[in-house]
Design an enzyme around this catalytic site. Structure first.
Site, PDB file in Angstrom:
ATOM      1  N   LYS A   1      -9.140 -19.172  68.015  1.00  0.00           N
ATOM      2  CA  LYS A   1      -9.103 -19.872  66.726  1.00  0.00           C
ATOM      3  C   LYS A   1      -9.058 -21.376  66.921  1.00  0.00           C
ATOM      4  O   LYS A   1      -9.731 -22.125  66.202  1.00  0.00           O
ATOM      5  CB  LYS A   1      -7.900 -19.372  65.913  1.00  0.00           C
ATOM      6  CG  LYS A   1      -8.073 -17.927  65.435  1.00  0.00           C
ATOM      7  CD  LYS A   1      -6.780 -17.297  64.966  1.00  0.00           C
ATOM      8  CE  LYS A   1      -6.996 -15.832  64.604  1.00  0.00           C
ATOM      9  NZ  LYS A   1      -5.757 -15.123  64.265  1.00  0.00           N
TER      10      LYS A   1
ATOM     11  N   GLN B   1       0.418 -16.011  63.356  1.00  0.00           N
ATOM     12  CA  GLN B   1      -0.212 -14.954  64.148  1.00  0.00           C
ATOM     13  C   GLN B   1       0.666 -13.702  64.141  1.00  0.00           C
ATOM     14  O   GLN B   1       1.852 -13.761  64.465  1.00  0.00           O
ATOM     15  CB  GLN B   1      -0.444 -15.433  65.588  1.00  0.00           C
ATOM     16  CG  GLN B   1      -1.156 -14.429  66.467  1.00  0.00           C
ATOM     17  CD  GLN B   1      -2.571 -14.156  66.004  1.00  0.00           C
ATOM     18  OE1 GLN B   1      -3.309 -15.062  65.656  1.00  0.00           O
ATOM     19  NE2 GLN B   1      -2.960 -12.883  65.998  1.00  0.00           N
TER      20      GLN B   1
ATOM     21  N   ASP C   1      -4.892 -17.101  55.498  1.00  0.00           N
ATOM     22  CA  ASP C   1      -5.064 -15.687  55.846  1.00  0.00           C
ATOM     23  C   ASP C   1      -5.236 -14.822  54.599  1.00  0.00           C
ATOM     24  O   ASP C   1      -5.614 -13.653  54.698  1.00  0.00           O
ATOM     25  CB  ASP C   1      -3.862 -15.190  56.649  1.00  0.00           C
ATOM     26  CG  ASP C   1      -4.211 -14.947  58.110  1.00  0.00           C
ATOM     27  OD1 ASP C   1      -5.400 -14.951  58.446  1.00  0.00           O
ATOM     28  OD2 ASP C   1      -3.285 -14.749  58.917  1.00  0.00           O
TER      29      ASP C   1
END
Length: 336
Positions: free
Chosen positions: A64, A111, A134
């Site tokens: 990422k 994460q 997200d």
């Protein structure tokens, strides 16, 4: 040799090339980032939080960050120990509060998975919805679950959301489900009136991708562990999204001739011939189903690259929205 590899040169590949589609989206994002920098002196920023030292999570975070760099997005890494005696849930919540207030940060990604002493819902809910790139915050989920004919877009005086242009949706959509729809768009699939089967009902993929399919006027069935006659249900579908996390669960007998298959699964299976001793496969038996399908995403190289591309797009969208909101507020003050 896989079915796709053995196809004749005259026959086009049935693969939905997620790498190529994601590369095009990332190129467009790079141009948007450059425009933000040159015309508005803005630099999109993504904060990535990693708690613990899981190798798979570390790999995902590196990917990422690398993708951010390639698009010109700033990435702010925050890595912490998973030892609760040195880094507690309250410590993480304080970090998130600080990032919520940081104007240089337009997106926050935590994460997953988190260590056992941290409550995932509490942590994800602490991220401000406008920075929840997200797309997992309850308010963003609620907006997704509002119907397209009733949910209003505050940015265009009460206009209806254009679900055909997901980049224009005024809140953050989950990355992988969004990527699935973009893959279907890229190959020209008209979902209106089509039967779609979503295998799996997780909050991360199954439920949100089902909502996105319904917003495109598909008739959606969610297939799960308690579904009776799963194979018959799936075989009725023109479009199949497999997101259950079971290697090769979907066999060719499950699919109708000419089905379009999006395989979200990433599973490792032992393979003595592979350098690492294993290989990655999807939830769909790719080789076995290849001759039956019209189009199919390979694993790897299908959905995975799109997930990262959508994360980047959500971050750029967030930067633009925050800048527009600031400009609008300034204009109101000037006219007051």
């Amino acid at each position: 040799m896989s079915a796709s590899a053995s196809a004749s040169a005259s026959a086009p590949s049935k693969d939905i090339d997620g790498k190529a589609i994601a590369a095009k989206i990332r190129k467009d994002l790079s141009e948007r980032v450059t425009k933000l920098q040159t015309t508005r002196d803005l630099h999109p920023g993504l904060a990535v939080i990693l708690v613990g030292s899981r190798r798979d999570s570390q790999t995902y975070v590196r990917m990422k960050k690398k993708a951010c760099e390639e698009c010109g997005i700033r990435s702010f890494g925050h890595e912490f120990s998973d030892d609760k005696s040195t880094f507690s849930q309250n410590d993480l919540l304080q970090i998130i509060r600080e990032l919520n207030d940081d104007p240089k940060v337009h997106g926050i990604l935590v994460q997953l998975p988190l260590p056992p002493h941290m409550d995932e819902s509490t942590i994800l809910n602490a991220v401000h919805p406008s920075k929840d790139v997200d797309g997992l915050h309850p308010l963003n989920n609620a907006a997704l679950c509002s119907t397209g004919t009733h949910h209003k877009d505050n940015n265009n005086n009460g206009g209806i959301i254009d679900w055909k242009d997901l980049s224009s949706v005024p809140f953050h959509l989950p990355c992988t489900p969004q990527g699935c729809i973009e893959l279907l768009d890229a190959i020209g699939v008209d979902l209106k009136g089509k039967n779609a089967a979503v295998i799996g009902r997780s909050n991360l993929v199954g439920l949100p991708v089902a909502m996105l399919l319904m917003h495109r006027d598909a008739t959606v069935t969610i297939v799960h562990s308690k579904t009776v006659n799963k194979e018959d249900v799936v075989k009725n579908a023109h479009v199949v999204v497999a997101a259950v996390g079971r290697a090769h669960m979907v066999q060719k007998e499950w699919l109708r001739e000419g089905a379009i298959v999006v395989d979200v699964g990433i599973n490792s299976v032992d393979d003595d011939t592979a350098k690492r001793g294993y290989r990655l496969v999807g939830d769909v038996d790719y080789d076995g189903c290849y001759d039956v399908v019209d189009r199919i995403t390979p694993v790897p190289g299908g959905v995975g690259p799109m997930t990262i591309a959508m994360l980047l797009r959500n971050t750029v969208n967030s930067c633009e929205r925050m800048a527009d909101a600031s400009d609008n507020a300034a204009a109101v003050n000037d006219n007051a």
